[in-house]
Design an enzyme around this catalytic site. Structure first.
Site, PDB file in Angstrom:
ATOM      1  N   CYS A   1       0.018   9.159  26.917  1.00 29.97           N
ATOM      2  CA  CYS A   1       0.208   9.703  28.267  1.00 29.97           C
ATOM      3  C   CYS A   1      -0.994  10.560  28.678  1.00 29.97           C
ATOM      4  CB  CYS A   1       1.486  10.537  28.334  1.00 29.97           C
ATOM      5  SG  CYS A   1       2.989   9.627  27.909  1.00 29.97           S
TER       6      CYS A   1
ATOM      7  N   CYS B   1      -5.002   3.534   5.501  1.00 31.93           N
ATOM      8  CA  CYS B   1      -3.741   2.798   5.670  1.00 31.93           C
ATOM      9  C   CYS B   1      -2.764   3.093   4.533  1.00 31.93           C
ATOM     10  CB  CYS B   1      -4.040   1.301   5.758  1.00 31.93           C
ATOM     11  SG  CYS B   1      -2.641   0.232   5.479  1.00 31.93           S
TER      12      CYS B   1
ATOM     13  N   CYS C   1      -1.717   0.032   2.546  1.00 36.02           N
ATOM     14  CA  CYS C   1      -2.813  -0.405   1.659  1.00 36.02           C
ATOM     15  C   CYS C   1      -2.828   0.423   0.374  1.00 36.02           C
ATOM     16  CB  CYS C   1      -4.153  -0.280   2.379  1.00 36.02           C
ATOM     17  SG  CYS C   1      -4.260  -1.194   3.930  1.00 36.02           S
TER      18      CYS C   1
END
Length: 486
Positions: free
Chosen positions: A53, A391, A394
């Site tokens: 936003c 990640c 990962c």
């Protein structure tokens, strides 16, 4: 000193307030009554803490400003779903932020599915109101229509014709991407000297002495008109934005600098005019564009650049999508030499790559862009993981992948991993998230197979045992470990 700092804060606040003055701030108390007052209202439902936003908010306000004098009008509004607009957001099933909806005569008409930057928002919303092509009735209206800083396609028709039918059908299909107008007004036809024709008017801020500001369509059917617009829309060195990025095809030469047609049009065209001189020599063979360096920082990072100085930085891609950098300081002569070398294949392609590891003898081989072909040998089966260091999935997979690599260390299968955020990835691998895994059968690496199986050790073992080109030495095709004879 504190006084000047206070003044600076007040000035910034005033600018922000001015930028948002074209956006109505609605609550549960006035939402229904307000949207009923206008034929078309775009409403952004938001939460103040939402990062997306915050990113779209200034673009939304700028789009409202761009459309302030449009006819037919589009009203921009916003609703805070965490405070005064809770009931309204609930009523219209707002479940994520930001959510944009189009209201027509007070009724929720459709979800907004357009771009998220100012020019794109304005273009999309202009296509949502009125006919796809504006009927121009006076010379004054015609001149005003052409002043908008966007390309325009205008049809001049003294009477009904096959060409007019083609034009209007094309406008209906392209109304969300382009702006159209047509006229049969005798005064306008006399002024332009046309009776049955279609013209493409390039954006006025891009006017220059090297190419015409208008181009006439000489074809007859919709297919020819589509190709005509595609070829001529952006000219020799068009303004490439996030909204128009897909219009520019390889081979492509892009100059990145402080492109700003609002605050500094003269400075922007100072550099563009120099690029145009070179682009003219390669018309129809190599495409050129300019891009705002701040808007395309992600692309600059792909070439290893975090900063661009006062002069343009020129980057390119050839027909094979290989990347190239003009390392010499920008000048017309250096750009000419760079493009000539690009065309003749004399440049060394830029490859984003980590350094080649000094040691790479573990069960899982580490691939980087510079050693990819060596680590991923075509005469072996390969399972490769593309990952990102940040990640979480990962990180969870890492110990399992290491164990898999150790188990298969003596087999004719190579287990490989590559950080896809720090190395260029071959386009054959469609990496959109992390981790992404591919199976490369021996001698068929040009057709990688996406691995969508389980992520546990046993899942990998069963898959590889089944799909290995030659049966594994230690496991049968079902993934069961073979017994060793004593």
């Amino acid at each position: 000193m504190k006084f000047y700092i206070l003044l600076a804060f007040l000035f910034i606040a005033e600018l922000a307030s001015s930028a948002e003055s074209d956006v109505l701030d609605l609550t549960d108390a006035d939402f229904e009554a307000t949207v009923k007052q206008y034929p078309t209202v775009l409403v952004m439902f938001f939460a103040p803490w939402c990062g997306h936003c915050k990113k779209i908010k200034p673009e939304y306000a700028k789009a409202a400003e761009l459309m302030r004098t449009d006819d037919p009008p589009v009203v921009f509004a916003k609703v805070d779903c965490t405070e005064g607009g809770k009931e309204t957001c609930s009523k219209y099933s707002v479940s994520g932020y930001p959510t944009l909806k189009i209201f027509r005569d007070g009724e929720n008409s459709q979800e907004y599915q357009g771009p998220r930057e100012a020019v794109g928002i304005a273009k999309y919303m202009r296509a949502q109101v009125g006919p796809s092509s504006k009927d121009i009735l006076t010379v004054e209206a015609f001149e005003a229509f052409l002043k908008v800083q966007e390309p325009s396609i205008v049809g001049f028709f003294e009477k009904e014709s096959d060409l007019k039918t083609v034009f209007l059908k094309y406008a209906d299909k392209q109304r969300e991407k382009l702006r159209f107008a047509h006229t049969s007004d005798p005064a306008i036809l006399k002024k332009v000297g046309e009776t049955d024709s279609i013209y493409l008017y390039r954006a006025p801020q891009l006017a220059n002495k090297i190419e015409p500001a208008t181009v006439e369509f000489s074809g007859k059917d919709a297919g020819e008109l589509t190709e005509f617009v595609k070829t001529n829309l952006h000219g020799l060195a068009g303004l490439r934005t996030r909204d128009s990025i897909n219009d520019f095809k390889n081979p492509l030469v892009v100059a990145y600098y402080a492109v700003d047609y609002v605050k500094n049009p003269k400075g922007t065209n100072y550099w563009r005019n120099r690029i145009l001189k070179v682009a003219k020599e390669w018309e129809g063979k190599i495409n050129f564009a300019i891009s705002a360096k701040d808007e395309f920082q992600h692309e600059l990072n792909e070439y290893g650049y975090d900063y661009v100085g006062d002069k343009p930085l020129v980057l390119a891609r050839d027909a094979r999508n290989q990347k190239f950098i003009m390392k010499d300081e920008f000048s017309i002569e250096n750009l000419q030499a760079f493009v000539n070398d690009l065309d003749e294949g004399n440049l060394e392609a830029y490859v984003k790559s980590e350094p080649i590891p000094e040691k790479n003898d573990g069960g899982v081989k580490i691939a980087v862009a510079k050693n990819f072909d060596d680590v991923v040998p075509k005469d072996k089966d390969v399972l490769i993981e593309f990952y990102a260091a940040w990640c979480g999935h990962c990180k969870k997979l890492a110990p399992i992948f290491d164990e898999l690599g150790e188990k298969l260390k003596d087999e004719d299968v190579v287990i490989v991993k590559m950080d896809a955020t720090l190395n260029d990835v071959n386009p054959a691998f469609d990496v959109r998230g992390f981790p992404t895994l591919f199976w490369l059968p021996k001698d068929k690496h040009d057709s990688p197979v996406r691995y969508d199986g389980g992520r546990e050790l046993d899942d990998f073992m069963k898959y590889i045992s089944k799909h290995a080109t030659s049966e594994l030495n230690g496991w049968d095709r079902s993934g069961k470990e073979k017994k060793t004879e004593l």
